[in-house]
Design a protein around this motif. Structure first.
Motif, PDB file in Angstrom:
ATOM      1  N   UNK A 274       0.812  -1.204   0.000  1.00 24.09           N
ATOM      2  CA  UNK A 274       0.000   0.000   0.000  1.00 24.09           C
ATOM      3  C   UNK A 274       0.852   1.263   0.000  1.00 24.09           C
ATOM      4  N   UNK A 275       2.106   1.145   0.463  1.00 21.62           N
ATOM      5  CA  UNK A 275       2.980   2.310   0.496  1.00 21.62           C
ATOM      6  C   UNK A 275       3.218   2.872  -0.899  1.00 21.62           C
ATOM      7  N   UNK A 276       3.307   1.985  -1.880  1.00 14.23           N
ATOM      8  CA  UNK A 276       3.572   2.427  -3.248  1.00 14.23           C
ATOM      9  C   UNK A 276       2.470   3.358  -3.739  1.00 14.23           C
ATOM     10  N   UNK A 277       1.221   3.000  -3.440  1.00 18.03           N
ATOM     11  CA  UNK A 277       0.098   3.818  -3.866  1.00 18.03           C
ATOM     12  C   UNK A 277       0.097   5.165  -3.158  1.00 18.03           C
ATOM     13  N   UNK A 278       0.324   5.168  -1.848  1.00 19.51           N
ATOM     14  CA  UNK A 278       0.315   6.415  -1.091  1.00 19.51           C
ATOM     15  C   UNK A 278       1.511   7.289  -1.454  1.00 19.51           C
ATOM     16  N   UNK A 279       2.679   6.678  -1.585  1.00 21.34           N
ATOM     17  CA  UNK A 279       3.873   7.444  -1.931  1.00 21.34           C
ATOM     18  C   UNK A 279       3.728   8.073  -3.305  1.00 21.34           C
ATOM     19  N   UNK A 280       3.015   7.401  -4.203  1.00 26.38           N
ATOM     20  CA  UNK A 280       2.825   7.911  -5.549  1.00 26.38           C
ATOM     21  C   UNK A 280       2.040   9.208  -5.593  1.00 26.38           C
ATOM     22  N   UNK A 281       1.312   9.527  -4.522  1.00 24.75           N
ATOM     23  CA  UNK A 281       0.559  10.771  -4.479  1.00 24.75           C
ATOM     24  C   UNK A 281       1.481  11.989  -4.435  1.00 24.75           C
ATOM     25  N   UNK A 282       2.760  11.776  -4.125  1.00 28.87           N
ATOM     26  CA  UNK A 282       3.722  12.869  -4.086  1.00 28.87           C
ATOM     27  C   UNK A 282       4.512  12.988  -5.379  1.00 28.87           C
ATOM     28  N   UNK A 283       4.119  12.222  -6.382  1.00 30.19           N
ATOM     29  CA  UNK A 283       4.802  12.294  -7.683  1.00 30.19           C
ATOM     30  C   UNK A 283       4.184  13.331  -8.604  1.00 30.19           C
ATOM     31  N   UNK A 284       3.109  13.951  -8.160  1.00 36.15           N
ATOM     32  CA  UNK A 284       2.451  14.982  -8.951  1.00 36.15           C
ATOM     33  C   UNK A 284       1.714  15.948  -8.042  1.00 36.15           C
ATOM     34  N   UNK A 285       1.235  17.052  -8.611  1.00 34.17           N
ATOM     35  CA  UNK A 285       0.535  18.055  -7.816  1.00 34.17           C
ATOM     36  C   UNK A 285      -0.943  17.735  -7.621  1.00 34.17           C
ATOM     37  N   UNK A 286      -1.499  16.922  -8.505  1.00 37.66           N
ATOM     38  CA  UNK A 286      -2.934  16.668  -8.491  1.00 37.66           C
ATOM     39  C   UNK A 286      -3.505  16.217  -7.160  1.00 37.66           C
ATOM     40  N   UNK A 287      -2.967  15.150  -6.565  1.00 34.31           N
ATOM     41  CA  UNK A 287      -3.539  14.666  -5.305  1.00 34.31           C
ATOM     42  C   UNK A 287      -3.544  15.711  -4.197  1.00 34.31           C
ATOM     43  N   UNK A 288      -2.451  16.459  -4.064  1.00 34.73           N
ATOM     44  CA  UNK A 288      -2.381  17.465  -3.009  1.00 34.73           C
ATOM     45  C   UNK A 288      -3.329  18.632  -3.288  1.00 34.73           C
ATOM     46  N   UNK A 289      -3.387  19.071  -4.548  1.00 32.45           N
ATOM     47  CA  UNK A 289      -4.316  20.147  -4.897  1.00 32.45           C
ATOM     48  C   UNK A 289      -5.764  19.727  -4.639  1.00 32.45           C
ATOM     49  N   UNK A 290      -6.095  18.498  -5.007  1.00 29.00           N
ATOM     50  CA  UNK A 290      -7.460  18.024  -4.770  1.00 29.00           C
ATOM     51  C   UNK A 290      -7.752  17.925  -3.279  1.00 29.00           C
ATOM     52  N   UNK A 291      -6.769  17.453  -2.514  1.00 30.94           N
ATOM     53  CA  UNK A 291      -6.960  17.347  -1.064  1.00 30.94           C
ATOM     54  C   UNK A 291      -7.267  18.714  -0.464  1.00 30.94           C
ATOM     55  N   UNK A 292      -6.469  19.711  -0.833  1.00 34.54           N
ATOM     56  CA  UNK A 292      -6.658  21.050  -0.290  1.00 34.54           C
ATOM     57  C   UNK A 292      -7.988  21.660  -0.742  1.00 34.54           C
TER      58      UNK A 292
END
Length: 323
Positions: A274-292
């Protein structure tokens, strides 16, 4: 040089530079983020990301290095240390500070810096459960680990990234950092219980601040990223501040540390699928922008209106070199 943020979020400016010009800022800090007010009251404020002097093309970063920026009060701390590849010490990623010889940066490192800015400003200007603000700021942001004449990441910051939780020994009591939804109104002409009746318990019944959800989710991503990119932690040492003139750790804290199970949820572990999936969220801006954006515009988040401190909670005479 600066970039305006079309949707009022500084992170979007960072995203535009990265996607359109393949440029990484490398010096995300409080001093490089500006909020610009509009003369038109109907026009919302917008953010600017400034000071791109340390930015680098991702295609050329291997052949270019720039020194990090530090405050004057920290100069003596780094006088004999190796020069860092980029950034402002307090907000640089723990992995870059832990492995200074590598010198190469990734998008995830800049995104981690945004997280550190969030915590830095939150602890200074929002209500939270940390009493020793100066002690926490020193141990998390300004501290360093000294080894063979060089400085590496502060133990508390590194532990936070690898454990996925901000756990701090504050005035002899171990706490997990949590932000509270408001500053209690001062009690006038009544007892302390009056405040409790109006606002709830000062510790457990205050509810929670939406920023906690953002913080905890980002810590999940960061913990997964570190599980993949940095060797597991050695035994964790939790920093203790303001424990008295003798500087000894309270017996209860020592016993608490001794009783930690090796398989505790927040203990460092080997990378899991599961770490691979979560860590992959830091490979682009999309996940963080959507979270915010999801939390900012959520109708159920209940963002409090009176959560800002009446003044900066960092002691006026705070000096990290003397902490």
């Amino acid at each position: 040089m600066y970039l305006h943020c079309g949707d009022n979020i500084v992170l979007s400016a960072h995203s535009q530079a990265f996607k359109k010009a393949d440029i990484l800022h490398r010096d995300i800090s409080t001093g490089n983020m500006l909020i610009v007010d509009s003369e038109d009251p109907e026009t919302p404020r917008h953010g600017c990301l400034t000071d791109w002097e340390l930015s680098v093309s991702m295609q050329q970063q291997g052949s270019r290095q720039a020194h990090r920026t530090v405050s004057a009060s920290l100069y003596l701390r780094i006088l004999y240390s190796h020069m860092r590849p980029q950034g402002t010490w307090q907000f640089m990623s723990a992995i870059l500070l832990s492995e200074p010889d590598k010198g190469l940066c990734a998008l995830a490192h800049d995104l981690e810096s945004f997280f550190h800015v969030l915590i830095y400003m939150g602890v200074r200007y929002l209500k939270h459960n940390i009493e020793s603000v100066g002690g926490f700021m020193d141990k998390y942001f300004d501290d360093a680990n000294y080894c063979q004449g060089s400085m590496t990441c502060a133990p508390l910051k590194l532990a936070t990234m690898q454990l996925g939780i901000i756990r701090y020994a504050d005035k002899k009591q171990v706490k997990d950092l949590r932000f509270l939804p408001f500053f209690p109104e001062p009690v006038t002409g009544g007892s302390a219980s009056d405040l409790t009746n109006r606002r709830g318990s000062a510790t457990t019944s205050l509810g929670t601040h939406p920023i906690n959800a953002i913080m905890c989710e980002l810590l999940r991503w960061l913990k997964a990223y570190y599980a993949e990119n940095l060797p597991p932690l050695k035994p964790v040492v939790i920093q203790v501040a303001d424990v008295g003139p003798s500087n000894t750790v309270d017996k209860d804290v020592v016993e608490w540390l001794d009783e930690l199970d090796e398989d505790e949820t927040h203990e460092p572990t080997e990378p899991q699928p599961e770490d691979t999936s979560l860590a992959g969220k830091l490979n682009g801006h999309g996940p963080l922008l959507r979270l915010l954006l999801n939390w900012i515009h959520s109708e159920t988040a209940n963002w409090p209106m009176d959560d800002k401190a009446p003044r900066d909670q960092l002691p006026p005479k705070y000096d990290p070199y003397k902490e």
